[in-house]
Design an enzyme around this catalytic site. Structure first.
Site, PDB file in Angstrom:
ATOM      1  N   ARG A 191     -11.356  -8.391  -0.227  1.00 60.66           N
ATOM      2  CA  ARG A 191     -10.271  -7.547   0.279  1.00 60.66           C
ATOM      3  C   ARG A 191     -10.670  -6.847   1.574  1.00 60.66           C
ATOM      4  O   ARG A 191      -9.851  -6.708   2.489  1.00 60.66           O
ATOM      5  CB  ARG A 191      -9.882  -6.526  -0.794  1.00 60.66           C
ATOM      6  CG  ARG A 191      -9.114  -7.190  -1.931  1.00 60.66           C
ATOM      7  CD  ARG A 191      -9.073  -6.322  -3.160  1.00 60.66           C
ATOM      8  NE  ARG A 191      -8.409  -5.069  -2.942  1.00 60.66           N
ATOM      9  CZ  ARG A 191      -8.650  -3.960  -3.639  1.00 60.66           C
ATOM     10  NH1 ARG A 191      -9.576  -3.968  -4.582  1.00 60.66           N
ATOM     11  NH2 ARG A 191      -7.989  -2.866  -3.387  1.00 60.66           N
ATOM     12  N   ARG A 196      -8.276  -1.622 -12.162  1.00 56.77           N
ATOM     13  CA  ARG A 196      -7.642  -2.842 -11.664  1.00 56.77           C
ATOM     14  C   ARG A 196      -8.657  -3.977 -11.603  1.00 56.77           C
ATOM     15  O   ARG A 196      -9.798  -3.768 -11.219  1.00 56.77           O
ATOM     16  CB  ARG A 196      -7.065  -2.587 -10.258  1.00 56.77           C
ATOM     17  CG  ARG A 196      -5.721  -1.898 -10.284  1.00 56.77           C
ATOM     18  CD  ARG A 196      -5.293  -1.383  -8.929  1.00 56.77           C
ATOM     19  NE  ARG A 196      -5.476  -2.328  -7.831  1.00 56.77           N
ATOM     20  CZ  ARG A 196      -5.151  -2.061  -6.567  1.00 56.77           C
ATOM     21  NH1 ARG A 196      -4.623  -0.885  -6.251  1.00 56.77           N
ATOM     22  NH2 ARG A 196      -5.353  -2.945  -5.621  1.00 56.77           N
ATOM     23  N   LYS A 211      -4.453   5.715   0.882  1.00 53.70           N
ATOM     24  CA  LYS A 211      -3.029   5.582   1.211  1.00 53.70           C
ATOM     25  C   LYS A 211      -2.133   5.979   0.034  1.00 53.70           C
ATOM     26  O   LYS A 211      -1.198   6.752   0.194  1.00 53.70           O
ATOM     27  CB  LYS A 211      -2.695   4.134   1.630  1.00 53.70           C
ATOM     28  CG  LYS A 211      -3.476   3.649   2.852  1.00 53.70           C
ATOM     29  CD  LYS A 211      -3.093   2.216   3.227  1.00 53.70           C
ATOM     30  CE  LYS A 211      -3.448   1.182   2.172  1.00 53.70           C
ATOM     31  NZ  LYS A 211      -4.893   1.042   1.890  1.00 53.70           N
ATOM     32  N   ARG A 224       0.757  -5.623   6.524  1.00 53.88           N
ATOM     33  CA  ARG A 224      -0.663  -5.910   6.329  1.00 53.88           C
ATOM     34  C   ARG A 224      -1.218  -6.827   7.418  1.00 53.88           C
ATOM     35  O   ARG A 224      -2.408  -7.078   7.458  1.00 53.88           O
ATOM     36  CB  ARG A 224      -0.876  -6.649   5.018  1.00 53.88           C
ATOM     37  CG  ARG A 224      -1.038  -5.838   3.746  1.00 53.88           C
ATOM     38  CD  ARG A 224      -2.243  -4.965   3.715  1.00 53.88           C
ATOM     39  NE  ARG A 224      -2.998  -5.012   2.502  1.00 53.88           N
ATOM     40  CZ  ARG A 224      -2.710  -4.353   1.386  1.00 53.88           C
ATOM     41  NH1 ARG A 224      -1.653  -3.604   1.304  1.00 53.88           N
ATOM     42  NH2 ARG A 224      -3.512  -4.430   0.346  1.00 53.88           N
ATOM     43  N   ARG A 253     -12.134   3.910  -8.881  1.00 51.08           N
ATOM     44  CA  ARG A 253     -10.697   4.177  -8.997  1.00 51.08           C
ATOM     45  C   ARG A 253     -10.200   3.850 -10.402  1.00 51.08           C
ATOM     46  O   ARG A 253     -10.548   2.833 -10.976  1.00 51.08           O
ATOM     47  CB  ARG A 253      -9.919   3.335  -7.971  1.00 51.08           C
ATOM     48  CG  ARG A 253      -8.404   3.434  -8.172  1.00 51.08           C
ATOM     49  CD  ARG A 253      -7.618   3.063  -6.946  1.00 51.08           C
ATOM     50  NE  ARG A 253      -7.771   1.681  -6.538  1.00 51.08           N
ATOM     51  CZ  ARG A 253      -7.233   1.200  -5.416  1.00 51.08           C
ATOM     52  NH1 ARG A 253      -6.558   1.987  -4.599  1.00 51.08           N
ATOM     53  NH2 ARG A 253      -7.420  -0.060  -5.100  1.00 51.08           N
TER      54      ARG A 253
END
Ligand code: ADP
Ligand code: ADP
Ligand code: ZN
Length: 213
Positions: A170, A159, A13, A88, A127
């Site tokens: 998540r 992160r 996204k 969300r 990432r």
């Protein structure tokens, strides 16, 4: 144009939002980026949100609603925007319906980027993020110089919630809370589904084609 990007964590996204912003000249509104900034500056919102983010849980809807209202009151959103990471869950979708009714706009397209769950852990664990909002991947999308942001020269970091135990939580939150939005927006007739399991530029072309931009 007013667009929502929907999909699993790590589905691409943020990456696509950046490209759409450049092409369409409308801002990206990433609730995740806004929350991370708030955490960094230890604002009241940041202090409250951090507990949830560290656990891989969704931040309470009321905080998100205020954040969105405040962001949409800014002038640069008047001609359109790209929501990345909002809504969300169904409660947030309803909050958005209320806000858009009050402000007199409607969402044009919801772009669902579909990526198989088995690809997600690799996407997230590889990432690397910059505080400017740019995202990279150690394998599929590395920066020119390792650990350095192409866009701003900043130092890339991993992160905390991109570590394996939080990733699991998540994905679970996505399955329980966010996935029902696919049907919700399909029923409204504004959903387009994109194959997110292809090279970044191909995902982008498919989005541009399907939103008719
Ligand atoms: P999201 O915002 O949905 O969590 P990101 O855009 O941050 O997802 O992408 C997650 C990771 O996957 C990043 O490391 C990014 O560079 C990488 N990525 C994004 N799109 C693709 C793609 N089409 N193919 C391979 N890797 C991708
Ligand atoms: P990703 O890019 O992997 O999908 P985000 O940056 O969108 O992750 O979100 C990171 C974290 O920030 C989430 O796990 C959640 O705790 C919080 N968050 C972001 N957006 C929202 C939202 N709309 N509602 C509730 N929590 C959110
Ligand atoms: Zn940067």
């Amino acid at each position: 144009m007013r667009i929502i990007l929907l999909g699993k964590p790590g589905g691409g996204k943020g990456t696509q939002a950046k490209m759409l912003t450049e092409r369409l000249g409308i801002p990206q509104i990433s609730t995740g980026d806004i929350l991370r900034e708030a955490v960094k500056h230890q604002t009241p919102l940041g202090i409250e949100a951090k507990k949830f983010m560290d656990a891989g849980l969704l931040v309470p809807d009321c905080l998100i609603k205020d954040l969105i209202k405040e962001r949409l009151s800014q002038e640069d959103t008047k001609d359109g925007f790209i929501f990345d990471g909002f809504p969300r869950n169904l409660a947030q979708a309803r909050d958005l319906e209320q806000i858009s009714g009050d402000l007199g706009f409607s969402i044009d397209k919801v772009v669902y980027i579909d990526v198989p769950t088995e690809k997600i852990v690799r996407r997230l664990s590889g990432r690397r993020t910059c505080s400017c909002g740019a995202v990279y991947h150690v394998e599929s999308n590395p920066p020119e110089e390792q650990g350095v942001c192409d866009a701003c020269g900043g130092t890339l970091y991993q992160r905390d919630d991109d570590k394996e135990d939080v990733i699991k939580a998540r994905i679970e939150q996505y399955e329980k809370q966010t996935k029902p939005l696919i049907d919700h927006y399909d029923e409204k007739g504004i959903l387009v589904t994109i194959d997110g399991d292809q090279p970044i530029d191909d995902v982008f072309s498919e989005i541009m084609k399907k939103i008719g931009a």
